[in-house]
Design an enzyme around this catalytic site. Structure first.
Site, PDB file in Angstrom:
ATOM      1  N   ASN A  95       0.873  -1.172   0.000  1.00 23.30           N
ATOM      2  CA  ASN A  95       0.000   0.000   0.000  1.00 23.30           C
ATOM      3  C   ASN A  95       0.912   1.225   0.000  1.00 23.30           C
ATOM      4  O   ASN A  95       1.482   1.564   1.030  1.00 23.30           O
ATOM      5  CB  ASN A  95      -0.901  -0.028   1.252  1.00 23.30           C
ATOM      6  CG  ASN A  95      -1.723   1.247   1.397  1.00 23.30           C
ATOM      7  OD1 ASN A  95      -1.789   2.065   0.478  1.00 23.30           O
ATOM      8  ND2 ASN A  95      -2.356   1.406   2.560  1.00 23.30           N
ATOM      9  N   LYS A 131       0.160   4.257  -0.225  1.00 26.29           N
ATOM     10  CA  LYS A 131      -0.445   5.457   0.380  1.00 26.29           C
ATOM     11  C   LYS A 131      -0.180   6.663  -0.527  1.00 26.29           C
ATOM     12  O   LYS A 131      -0.178   6.512  -1.751  1.00 26.29           O
ATOM     13  CB  LYS A 131       0.058   5.640   1.814  1.00 26.29           C
ATOM     14  CG  LYS A 131      -0.144   4.360   2.650  1.00 26.29           C
ATOM     15  CD  LYS A 131       0.078   4.548   4.119  1.00 26.29           C
ATOM     16  CE  LYS A 131      -0.132   3.231   4.853  1.00 26.29           C
ATOM     17  NZ  LYS A 131      -0.045   3.342   6.303  1.00 26.29           N
ATOM     18  N   HIS A 166      -9.480   1.546   5.343  1.00 26.63           N
ATOM     19  CA  HIS A 166      -8.182   1.690   6.008  1.00 26.63           C
ATOM     20  C   HIS A 166      -8.356   2.634   7.202  1.00 26.63           C
ATOM     21  O   HIS A 166      -9.124   3.593   7.135  1.00 26.63           O
ATOM     22  CB  HIS A 166      -7.144   2.249   5.023  1.00 26.63           C
ATOM     23  CG  HIS A 166      -5.753   2.152   5.553  1.00 26.63           C
ATOM     24  ND1 HIS A 166      -5.265   3.022   6.493  1.00 26.63           N
ATOM     25  CD2 HIS A 166      -4.765   1.259   5.305  1.00 26.63           C
ATOM     26  CE1 HIS A 166      -4.013   2.671   6.795  1.00 26.63           C
ATOM     27  NE2 HIS A 166      -3.695   1.605   6.094  1.00 26.63           N
ATOM     28  N   GLU A 171      -6.647   4.966   8.246  1.00 28.30           N
ATOM     29  CA  GLU A 171      -6.378   6.378   7.938  1.00 28.30           C
ATOM     30  C   GLU A 171      -7.630   7.039   7.356  1.00 28.30           C
ATOM     31  O   GLU A 171      -7.891   8.214   7.595  1.00 28.30           O
ATOM     32  CB  GLU A 171      -5.159   6.480   6.998  1.00 28.30           C
ATOM     33  CG  GLU A 171      -3.876   6.197   7.768  1.00 28.30           C
ATOM     34  CD  GLU A 171      -2.743   5.608   6.949  1.00 28.30           C
ATOM     35  OE1 GLU A 171      -2.793   5.629   5.713  1.00 28.30           O
ATOM     36  OE2 GLU A 171      -1.778   5.109   7.582  1.00 28.30           O
ATOM     37  N   GLU A 230      -5.136  -4.556  10.898  1.00 28.37           N
ATOM     38  CA  GLU A 230      -4.095  -3.535  11.021  1.00 28.37           C
ATOM     39  C   GLU A 230      -4.285  -2.773  12.328  1.00 28.37           C
ATOM     40  O   GLU A 230      -5.046  -1.784  12.370  1.00 28.37           O
ATOM     41  CB  GLU A 230      -4.182  -2.552   9.848  1.00 28.37           C
ATOM     42  CG  GLU A 230      -3.980  -3.180   8.493  1.00 28.37           C
ATOM     43  CD  GLU A 230      -3.411  -2.173   7.482  1.00 28.37           C
ATOM     44  OE1 GLU A 230      -2.417  -2.511   6.844  1.00 28.37           O
ATOM     45  OE2 GLU A 230      -3.938  -1.056   7.361  1.00 28.37           O
ATOM     46  N   GLY A 245       2.923   2.421  10.802  1.00 23.63           N
ATOM     47  CA  GLY A 245       3.896   3.493  10.615  1.00 23.63           C
ATOM     48  C   GLY A 245       4.669   3.863  11.862  1.00 23.63           C
ATOM     49  O   GLY A 245       5.343   4.889  11.904  1.00 23.63           O
ATOM     50  N   SER A 281       3.769  -2.032  10.340  1.00 25.18           N
ATOM     51  CA  SER A 281       5.220  -2.138  10.558  1.00 25.18           C
ATOM     52  C   SER A 281       5.807  -3.499  10.169  1.00 25.18           C
ATOM     53  O   SER A 281       6.751  -3.971  10.809  1.00 25.18           O
ATOM     54  CB  SER A 281       5.579  -1.780  12.004  1.00 25.18           C
ATOM     55  OG  SER A 281       5.242  -0.428  12.265  1.00 25.18           O
TER      56      SER A 281
HETATM   57  P1  13P Z   1       3.188   0.461   7.710  1.00 30.73           P
HETATM   58  O1  13P Z   1       3.670  -0.821   7.084  1.00 30.73           O
HETATM   59  O2  13P Z   1       3.915   1.670   7.212  1.00 30.73           O
HETATM   60  O3  13P Z   1       3.139   0.372   9.195  1.00 30.73           O
HETATM   61  O4  13P Z   1       1.675   0.671   7.205  1.00 30.73           O
HETATM   62  C1  13P Z   1       0.783  -0.377   7.303  1.00 30.73           C
HETATM   63  C2  13P Z   1      -0.434  -0.019   6.562  1.00 30.73           C
HETATM   64  O5  13P Z   1      -1.150   0.897   6.936  1.00 30.73           O
HETATM   65  C3  13P Z   1      -0.730  -0.753   5.316  1.00 30.73           C
HETATM   66  O6  13P Z   1      -2.015  -0.485   4.860  1.00 30.73           O
END
Ligand code: 13P
Length: 252
Positions: free
Chosen positions: A9, A11, A100, A102, A171, A177, A216
């Site tokens: 992903n 982003k 997601h 976010e 997640e 992150g 992560s």
């Molecule tokens: P990270 O791997 O950067 O922690 O992000 C995970 C994520 O949100 C994948 O959709």
């Protein structure tokens, strides 16, 4: 047997130049051999889907495909800025991420909206990747299973048997992150709770649905996570931006 699936992903990252070198590097790495029976995808920002589709087509690896990071809950009409599932399908997408954290946090997306998006994706022939996960506060107060299983229950109530054609991504928000990966056992426990919750509805759906872990994931923790019986792969954020790290996770 559920296949192992690793999905990047990106982003809000990428550029025409960096996308091209990423896809070329990943294809080159994958052509040198990948473990059999695995599937891989990258979820790029909307404006780059055509470019990435073309680049992926050029390397013609059957196990590498394309996905998007969001989709509209509507199929057409006066919805400025929205992108429909049929459009994503036309651009060569196989997957689309919905719900997601976010988007849940920054765009106030509810479980109802997430299931409406998943239905649009399914109707267009896409595989929705439905994200669930608890916050740090929810885990610290011991409510993580209740929260995640509640999110799953609300998807079951709308999607029913069609969940068999979805992927779920667990997640935990505190792991996204942050570099704080859930231990393989903590992730496995939640994946198992999700599968048991699905089994209460339909055992067949529960045994078929792929449950990916995200948060992560890095080359050095992927092996242990993917070895867990209820972890069917990963949804990779930061580490998917580096083609060599992404390849290493795909091979884990
Ligand atoms: P990270 O791997 O950067 O922690 O992000 C995970 C994520 O949100 C994948 O959709």
């Amino acid at each position: 047997m559920r296949p192992l699936i690793v999905i990047g992903n990106w982003k809000l990252n990428g550029s025409l130049a960096s996308n091209e070198s990423w896809v070329k590097a990943v294809c080159k790495g994958m052509e040198q051999g990948m473990p059999a029976g695995r599937m891989f995808a990258l979820c790029a920002p909307f404006p780059y889907l055509s470019q990435c589709e073309q680049l992926i087509k050029e390397c013609s690896l059957a196990f590498l495909s394309l996905g998007a990071q969001d989709v509209s809950a509507h199929n057409s009409g006066a919805f400025t800025g929205e992108v429909s599932a049929a459009m994503l399908k036309e651009l060569g997408c196989k997957y689309v991420i919905v719900g997601h954290s976010e988007r849940r946090q920054m765009h106030q997306e509810t479980d109802e909206l997430v299931s409406a998006k998943a239905l649009q994706a399914l109707d267009a022939g896409l595989t929705p990747i439905i994200c669930v996960g608890e916050s740090a506060d929810e885990r610290n107060s011991g409510r993580e299973t209740e929260v995640v299983c509640g999110q799953i229950a609300r998807q079951v109530s709308v999607l029913q048997d069609r969940l068999a054609d979805c992927l779920i991504a667990y997640e935990p928000i505190w792991a996204i992150g942050t570099g704080k990966v859930a231990s393989a056992q903590v992730a496995q426990d939640m994946h198992k709770a999700i599968r048991l919750q699905l089994a209460e509805f339909n055992e067949d759906v529960a045994s078929h649905v792929g449950i990916l872990y995200g948060g992560s994931v890095k080359p050095d923790n992927a092996v242990e996570l993917f070895a867990m019986p209820d972890i069917d792969g990963g949804l990779i954020g930061g580490a998917s931006l580096n083609p060599q790290d992404f390849l290493a996770i795909c091979q884990a």
